[in-house]
Design an enzyme around this catalytic site. Structure first.
Site, mmCIF file in Angstrom:
data_model
loop_
_atom_site.group_PDB
_atom_site.id
_atom_site.type_symbol
_atom_site.label_atom_id
_atom_site.label_comp_id
_atom_site.label_asym_id
_atom_site.label_seq_id
_atom_site.Cartn_x
_atom_site.Cartn_y
_atom_site.Cartn_z
ATOM 1 N N THR A 1 0.860 -12.290 1.675
ATOM 2 C CA THR A 1 0.477 -10.888 1.467
ATOM 3 C C THR A 1 0.994 -10.446 0.102
ATOM 4 O OG1 THR A 1 2.515 -9.883 2.257
ATOM 5 C CG2 THR A 1 0.878 -10.432 3.943
ATOM 6 N N LYS B 1 15.516 -4.211 8.447
ATOM 7 C CA LYS B 1 14.802 -5.015 9.441
ATOM 8 C C LYS B 1 15.635 -5.176 10.713
ATOM 9 C CE LYS B 1 11.094 -5.244 7.101
ATOM 10 N NZ LYS B 1 9.847 -4.643 7.607
ATOM 11 N N TYR C 1 16.946 -4.344 2.262
ATOM 12 C CA TYR C 1 15.771 -4.757 3.035
ATOM 13 C C TYR C 1 16.176 -5.357 4.380
ATOM 14 C CZ TYR C 1 11.416 -7.217 4.212
ATOM 15 O OH TYR C 1 10.294 -7.671 4.853
ATOM 16 N N ILE D 1 4.656 -14.731 4.912
ATOM 17 C CA ILE D 1 3.226 -14.510 5.179
ATOM 18 C C ILE D 1 2.528 -14.197 3.853
ATOM 19 C CG2 ILE D 1 1.550 -13.137 6.493
ATOM 20 C CD1 ILE D 1 3.568 -14.620 8.327
HETATM 21 N N1 LIG Z 1 4.727 -10.977 3.871
HETATM 22 C C1 LIG Z 1 5.847 -11.477 4.362
HETATM 23 O O1 LIG Z 1 6.258 -12.600 4.040
HETATM 24 C C2 LIG Z 1 6.634 -10.663 5.354
HETATM 25 C C3 LIG Z 1 7.654 -11.296 6.073
HETATM 26 C C4 LIG Z 1 8.379 -10.566 7.002
HETATM 27 C C5 LIG Z 1 8.092 -9.239 7.206
HETATM 28 N N2 LIG Z 1 7.100 -8.640 6.488
HETATM 29 C C6 LIG Z 1 6.848 -7.233 6.745
HETATM 30 O O2 LIG Z 1 5.471 -7.045 6.980
HETATM 31 C C7 LIG Z 1 5.152 -5.677 6.751
HETATM 32 C C8 LIG Z 1 3.883 -5.595 5.944
HETATM 33 O O3 LIG Z 1 4.123 -6.137 4.654
HETATM 34 P P1 LIG Z 1 3.052 -7.088 3.997
HETATM 35 O O4 LIG Z 1 3.609 -8.437 4.008
HETATM 36 O O5 LIG Z 1 1.719 -6.832 4.608
HETATM 37 O O6 LIG Z 1 3.102 -6.610 2.473
HETATM 38 P P2 LIG Z 1 2.282 -5.444 1.758
HETATM 39 O O7 LIG Z 1 3.008 -5.150 0.496
HETATM 40 O O8 LIG Z 1 0.862 -5.843 1.673
HETATM 41 O O9 LIG Z 1 2.389 -4.223 2.778
HETATM 42 C C9 LIG Z 1 3.276 -3.153 2.661
HETATM 43 C C10 LIG Z 1 2.458 -1.884 2.580
HETATM 44 O O10 LIG Z 1 3.317 -0.749 2.678
HETATM 45 C C11 LIG Z 1 2.785 0.242 1.815
HETATM 46 N N3 LIG Z 1 3.818 1.232 1.527
HETATM 47 C C12 LIG Z 1 4.982 1.070 0.837
HETATM 48 N N4 LIG Z 1 5.649 2.240 0.790
HETATM 49 C C13 LIG Z 1 4.895 3.148 1.465
HETATM 50 C C14 LIG Z 1 5.049 4.519 1.765
HETATM 51 N N5 LIG Z 1 6.122 5.211 1.338
HETATM 52 N N6 LIG Z 1 4.088 5.145 2.474
HETATM 53 C C15 LIG Z 1 2.987 4.468 2.896
HETATM 54 N N7 LIG Z 1 2.790 3.168 2.646
HETATM 55 C C16 LIG Z 1 3.729 2.504 1.931
HETATM 56 C C17 LIG Z 1 2.346 -0.556 0.581
HETATM 57 O O11 LIG Z 1 1.492 0.210 -0.257
HETATM 58 C C18 LIG Z 1 1.686 -1.739 1.251
HETATM 59 O O12 LIG Z 1 0.331 -1.431 1.542
HETATM 60 C C19 LIG Z 1 6.373 -5.080 6.066
HETATM 61 O O13 LIG Z 1 7.107 -4.349 7.011
HETATM 62 C C20 LIG Z 1 7.144 -6.288 5.609
HETATM 63 O O14 LIG Z 1 8.524 -6.011 5.487
HETATM 64 C C21 LIG Z 1 6.369 -9.321 5.576
#
Ligand SMILES: NC(=O)c1ccc[n+]([C@@H]2O[C@H](COP(=O)([O-])OP(=O)(O)OC[C@H]3O[C@@H](n4cnc5c(N)ncnc54)[C@H](O)[C@@H]3O)[C@@H](O)[C@H]2O)c1
Length: 261
Positions: free
Chosen positions: A189, A158, A154, A187
């Site tokens: 989520t 990033k 992961y 965040i």
């Molecule tokens: N939530 C946190 O703490 C956090 C922190 C840093 C970065 N992020 C990043 O934020 C972004 C969004 O994540 P989030 O926090 O909203 O979580 P989330 O799990 O709600 O969002 C990820 C989404 O990606 C979709 N997904 C996964 N594989 C897929 C594929 N092959 N095709 C299409 N869709 C696919 C999932 O179904 C989900 O809807 C991600 O890139 C994550 O790495 C999140």
């Protein structure tokens, strides 16, 4: 006049930050093309955007599969007449060291988290160029700067997103396409909830974990997806006309210090 009137935005990921961003851009007047693999979430997003009066095409699409991304871009362009904005939020979050992560899991992380950004750019940038420019925002992570243990795949994706963001920005700046990334801390989520709940955690365990995660951030809480969506919307907007090739942290001060509480 709203900030995204007449704009067409492709958003990957239909939960969490992707959902909040689609809502924010739609509220600003954009037509939304959304892609995700979570069919229930896709259906909910479609119903919500329709009831809010937004124009939206929500597609069941795996963003790591070239034909599905090409199809989504083509269907969106046919329906809405072009493409102006791409927000890449879809991701998987495998845990493991290089030893405990098997090669399929490693490759999946690369193809979903990084490959999808290449694919939306590959198929989307020619459409944006035809419109005279546009904006791309990639959702990276603080893990691209300073990572935790047990997230080898992961965290690597990033860091790669930071680099791909710079490469895209340089290659397409003269076509009027700005490319930036955002790097969130924790965040609220579904991805974070999964980490907070573990295998058998209760809702109370999740809230307790959110409190603990929040304590690690100098600001004292975790972030909300709407806060990230607002930063993304700014970077997509004309107000950010001189911003390109950069990463914007949104981490409650997490990476500002060393072991600060
Ligand atoms: N939530 C946190 O703490 C956090 C922190 C840093 C970065 N992020 C990043 O934020 C972004 C969004 O994540 P989030 O926090 O909203 O979580 P989330 O799990 O709600 O969002 C990820 C989404 O990606 C979709 N997904 C996964 N594989 C897929 C594929 N092959 N095709 C299409 N869709 C696919 C999932 O179904 C989900 O809807 C991600 O890139 C994550 O790495 C999140």
């Amino acid at each position: 006049m709203k900030d995204f009137d007449g704009k067409v935005a492709l958003v990957t990921g239909t939960t969490g930050i992707g959902l909040a961003t689609a809502r924010r851009l739609a509220a600003g007047g954009a037509a939304i093309i959304a892609c995700g693999i979570d069919r229930a979430a896709n259906a909910a997003m479609k119903a919500e955007l329709a009831s809010s009066g937004a124009e939206a095409l929500v597609m069941d699409a795996d963003v790591s599969v070239p034909d599905q991304v090409r199809g989504a871009v083509a269907a969106g362009v046919e329906r809405f007449g072009g493409l102006d904005i791409i927000v890449n939020s879809a991701a998987v979050h495998p845990y493991g060291t290089a030893v405990s992560t098997d090669f399929d899991t490693w490759n999946k992380a690369m193809s979903v988290n990084v490959g999808s950004i290449y694919l939306t750019a590959h198929f989307g940038i020619p459409e944006m160029t035809r419109r005279g420019g546009g904006a791309i925002v990639n959702v990276a992570s603080v893990q691209g700067f300073a990572c935790q243990q047990n997230v080898a795949a992961y965290a690597t994706t990033k860091g790669a997103i930071h680099t791909l963001t710079r490469a895209l920005a340089l290659d397409h700046a003269r076509s009027g396409i700005r490319v930036n990334s955002v790097s969130p801390g924790s965040i609220r989520t579904p991805i974070l909830e999964k980490a907070a709940r573990g295998d058998h955690g209760s809702d109370a365990d999740v809230e307790e974990a959110y409190r603990r995660f929040g304590e690690a951030h100098p600001i004292g809480r975790i972030g909300e997806p709407e806060e990230v969506a607002e930063l993304i919307a700014f970077l997509c907007s004309a107000k950010a006309g001189f911003c390109t090739g950069a990463d914007y942290k949104i981490d409650g001060g997490l990476t500002a210090g060393i072991g600060v509480k």
